[in-house]
Design a protein around this motif. Sequence first.
Motif, mmCIF file in Angstrom:
data_model
loop_
_atom_site.group_PDB
_atom_site.id
_atom_site.type_symbol
_atom_site.label_atom_id
_atom_site.label_comp_id
_atom_site.label_asym_id
_atom_site.label_seq_id
_atom_site.Cartn_x
_atom_site.Cartn_y
_atom_site.Cartn_z
ATOM 1 N N VAL A 1 -7.667 5.835 2.959
ATOM 2 C CA VAL A 1 -6.517 4.730 2.939
ATOM 3 C C VAL A 1 -5.352 3.584 3.172
ATOM 4 O O VAL A 1 -5.449 2.851 3.855
ATOM 5 C CB VAL A 1 -7.004 4.015 1.475
ATOM 6 N N GLY B 1 -8.100 -0.917 -2.932
ATOM 7 C CA GLY B 1 -8.454 0.664 -2.588
ATOM 8 C C GLY B 1 -7.828 1.615 -3.016
ATOM 9 O O GLY B 1 -8.484 2.663 -3.998
ATOM 10 N N THR C 1 0.455 -1.054 -0.344
ATOM 11 C CA THR C 1 -0.218 -0.110 -0.022
ATOM 12 C C THR C 1 0.838 1.326 0.498
ATOM 13 O O THR C 1 0.023 2.660 -0.663
ATOM 14 C CB THR C 1 -1.189 0.321 1.265
ATOM 15 N N GLY D 1 -6.035 -2.617 1.364
ATOM 16 C CA GLY D 1 -5.452 -1.342 0.915
ATOM 17 C C GLY D 1 -5.751 -1.175 0.076
ATOM 18 O O GLY D 1 -5.404 0.066 -0.708
#
Length: 221
Positions: free
Chosen positions: A166, A189, A45, A186
């Motif tokens: 996020v 997202g 992420t 994540g």
Amino acid sequence: MATLTQTTINRYWTYALWLALFTVVYNLLEGLISIFFGISDETLTLFGFGVDSFIEVMSGVGILAMVLRIRQNPDMPRSQFEMTALRVTGTSFYLLALGLAATAIYNLFTAHKPETTLPGLIISIISIAVMWALVMGKRKVGRTLNSSPILADANCTMVCIYMSLVLLASSLIYQLTGFGFIDSIGALGLIYFSYSEGKESFEKAAGLDDCCDDQDSQESK
């Protein structure tokens, strides 16, 4: 609404220029730091967030060119550079979405966990604060100058805030629970917002192309 003097208009265009410059420089630094810690801590992420920051730099350069053009000559037609910058940005967002999707799926199947997400927490909190200030500044300038492109750029910065949220949520959940899959979730997202940004970039480029075609047809009459 009171009529603005030319001095006030010039001052706000200067303000817009500095906002655009700051956006480029900040995203460049944010991207370097995020990718470094994303690779070091094997955090998907955070790495994706860093790549997104670099894409935002390209988008910011296009906005910077637009501000310079309008500030110097408001009646000058849109440049080919602005349209090309939007198309490159859109393609980059699509590639980021594909890369994140492939890596997230791989990590889910291999049950990969990041080393730590503490840098993600810190970076996301700073990013949210900085981006919110930028949104407020861009909206003020955009409304004062009645500039749709600057207001649209403010909305793009809002998307950066959503992506930071996020990153913050996934980092916080992992930090508190140690749930490794949240890193890949994540990233999913970020994929959504990357795809949306890419689509919007191409739509903007198409809109500029149509405007140029209309101007050319009018000039030829």
